[in-house]
Design an enzyme around this catalytic site. Structure first.
Site, PDB file in Angstrom:
ATOM      1  N   GLU A 107       0.798  -1.178  -0.070  1.00  0.00           N
ATOM      2  CA  GLU A 107      -0.021  -0.083   0.064  1.00  0.00           C
ATOM      3  C   GLU A 107       0.832   1.141   0.026  1.00  0.00           C
ATOM      4  O   GLU A 107       1.963   1.106   0.572  1.00  0.00           O
ATOM      5  CB  GLU A 107      -0.862  -0.061   1.198  1.00  0.00           C
ATOM      6  N   ASP A 108       0.370   2.424  -0.554  1.00  0.00           N
ATOM      7  CA  ASP A 108       1.280   3.567  -0.336  1.00  0.00           C
ATOM      8  C   ASP A 108       1.202   4.157   0.927  1.00  0.00           C
ATOM      9  O   ASP A 108       2.061   4.699   1.352  1.00  0.00           O
ATOM     10  CB  ASP A 108       0.302   4.419  -1.491  1.00  0.00           C
ATOM     11  N   PHE A 160      -1.084  15.991   4.119  1.00  0.00           N
ATOM     12  CA  PHE A 160      -1.652  15.613   2.843  1.00  0.00           C
ATOM     13  C   PHE A 160      -0.279  15.584   1.888  1.00  0.00           C
ATOM     14  O   PHE A 160       0.285  16.686   1.780  1.00  0.00           O
ATOM     15  CB  PHE A 160      -2.892  16.186   2.483  1.00  0.00           C
ATOM     16  N   ARG A 173       0.956  11.911  -8.794  1.00  0.00           N
ATOM     17  CA  ARG A 173       1.626  10.408  -8.626  1.00  0.00           C
ATOM     18  C   ARG A 173       2.806  10.285  -9.326  1.00  0.00           C
ATOM     19  O   ARG A 173       3.784   9.282  -8.367  1.00  0.00           O
ATOM     20  CB  ARG A 173       0.647   9.487  -9.402  1.00  0.00           C
TER      21      ARG A 173
HETATM   22  P1  IMP Z   1      -7.151   4.525   4.974  1.00  0.00           P
HETATM   23  O1  IMP Z   1      -6.001   4.035   5.724  1.00  0.00           O
HETATM   24  O2  IMP Z   1      -8.367   3.724   4.709  1.00  0.00           O
HETATM   25  O3  IMP Z   1      -7.969   5.846   5.533  1.00  0.00           O
HETATM   26  O4  IMP Z   1      -7.168   5.068   3.543  1.00  0.00           O
HETATM   27  C1  IMP Z   1      -6.017   5.197   3.027  1.00  0.00           C
HETATM   28  C2  IMP Z   1      -6.052   5.442   1.349  1.00  0.00           C
HETATM   29  O5  IMP Z   1      -6.383   6.998   1.516  1.00  0.00           O
HETATM   30  C3  IMP Z   1      -4.691   5.473   0.899  1.00  0.00           C
HETATM   31  O6  IMP Z   1      -4.526   4.241   0.385  1.00  0.00           O
HETATM   32  C4  IMP Z   1      -4.609   6.767  -0.040  1.00  0.00           C
HETATM   33  O7  IMP Z   1      -5.316   6.320  -1.279  1.00  0.00           O
HETATM   34  C5  IMP Z   1      -5.902   7.789   0.648  1.00  0.00           C
HETATM   35  N1  IMP Z   1      -4.794   8.763   1.367  1.00  0.00           N
HETATM   36  C6  IMP Z   1      -4.541   9.030   2.699  1.00  0.00           C
HETATM   37  N2  IMP Z   1      -3.963   9.856   3.022  1.00  0.00           N
HETATM   38  C7  IMP Z   1      -3.489  10.344   1.892  1.00  0.00           C
HETATM   39  C8  IMP Z   1      -2.570  11.481   1.608  1.00  0.00           C
HETATM   40  O8  IMP Z   1      -1.750  12.141   2.225  1.00  0.00           O
HETATM   41  N3  IMP Z   1      -2.187  11.544   0.281  1.00  0.00           N
HETATM   42  C9  IMP Z   1      -3.067  10.943  -0.568  1.00  0.00           C
HETATM   43  N4  IMP Z   1      -3.837   9.973  -0.437  1.00  0.00           N
HETATM   44  C10 IMP Z   1      -4.045   9.622   0.698  1.00  0.00           C
HETATM   45 MG    MG Z   2      -4.036   3.754  -1.433  1.00  0.00          MG
END
Ligand code: IMP
Ligand code: MG
Length: 203
Positions: A107-108, A160, A173
């Site tokens: 995951e990113d 962010f 990206r």
């Molecule tokens: P969560 O952990 O379910 O809240 O969601 C994670 C997802 O939200 C990640 O896979 C990203 O796609 C997106 N996301 C969360 N924070 C950021 C950020 O700072 N920049 C870009 N995407 C983000």
């Molecule tokens: Mg993601």
């Protein structure tokens, strides 16, 4: 930790470098080496979470020396438009079975943790030999559900971020570093944007 990184201005002063390319690359190499030694004598099956995880997954795969197979999945969260419910919709499912495989989800970023909190049990149900989580970034201050990250690049503050797969409205990206957009210049109503768009599939 983050404070140690030098902030540079780039792209007409709108984007600041939070983690430089060389630091990200060095960390990915380190994670690749760790995975290679942890899985010595085995094969790993990387599941890249689209779209954000793709740059990280490719670089990571290049640094792993045990045999690697790759598969891709795209998810997004159901929500009421302003708040993510944490229930994940699979937009693109995996091509291959997970049965008996040593799976690593790539995951990113782990933000609230809701996406992975939902996804991991769902994938465990498909009977892999093991399942681990690898994330380039984590925002611990934003966590709403607990998530164990087995391989983590960097903990970052609640900002962010963009680049290295992470987007803002599908842009940035391709930046080869982790950056932040200067608040006075852009990212209006970012909190709303984040919750409304929930996970990667929509962003
Ligand atoms: P969560 O952990 O379910 O809240 O969601 C994670 C997802 O939200 C990640 O896979 C990203 O796609 C997106 N996301 C969360 N924070 C950021 C950020 O700072 N920049 C870009 N995407 C983000
Ligand atoms: Mg993601």
């Amino acid at each position: 930790m983050i404070q140690a990184y030098q902030k540079e201005e780039t792209m007409a002063d709108r984007i600041s470098v939070l983690i430089p390319e060389s630091t990200v690359d060095a960390k990915i190499k380190e994670i690749g080496e760790k995975i290679s030694s942890d899985y010595a004598g085995k094969e790993v099956h990387l599941i890249c979470i689209l779209k954000g995880g793709v740059f990280f997954a490719c670089e990571l795969a290049k640094r792993i020396t045990v045999p690697v197979s790759l598969d891709f999945m795209q998810v997004s969260s159901y929500g009421d438009g302003t708040k993510s419910s944490g229930i994940v919709r699979i937009k693109k499912d995996l091509d291959d079975s997970l049965e008996g495989k040593e799976v690593i989800i790539v995951e990113d970023i782990i933000d609230t943790g809701k996406t992975l909190h939902y996804l991991i049990p769902l994938l465990e149900h498909r009977e892999p030999a093991s399942i681990k989580l690898c994330a380039l970034l984590s925002k611990p201050d934003r966590r709403e559900v607990p998530i164990d990250i087995d391989y983590l690049g960097f903990d970052i503050p609640d900002e962010f971020v963009i680049g290295y797969g992470l987007d803002y409205a599908q842009k940035y990206r391709n930046l080869p570093f982790i950056g932040v957009i200067d608040p006075e210049e852009g990212l209006v109503e970012m909190d709303e944007k984040l919750t409304a768009d929930d996970t990667d599939g929509e962003k």
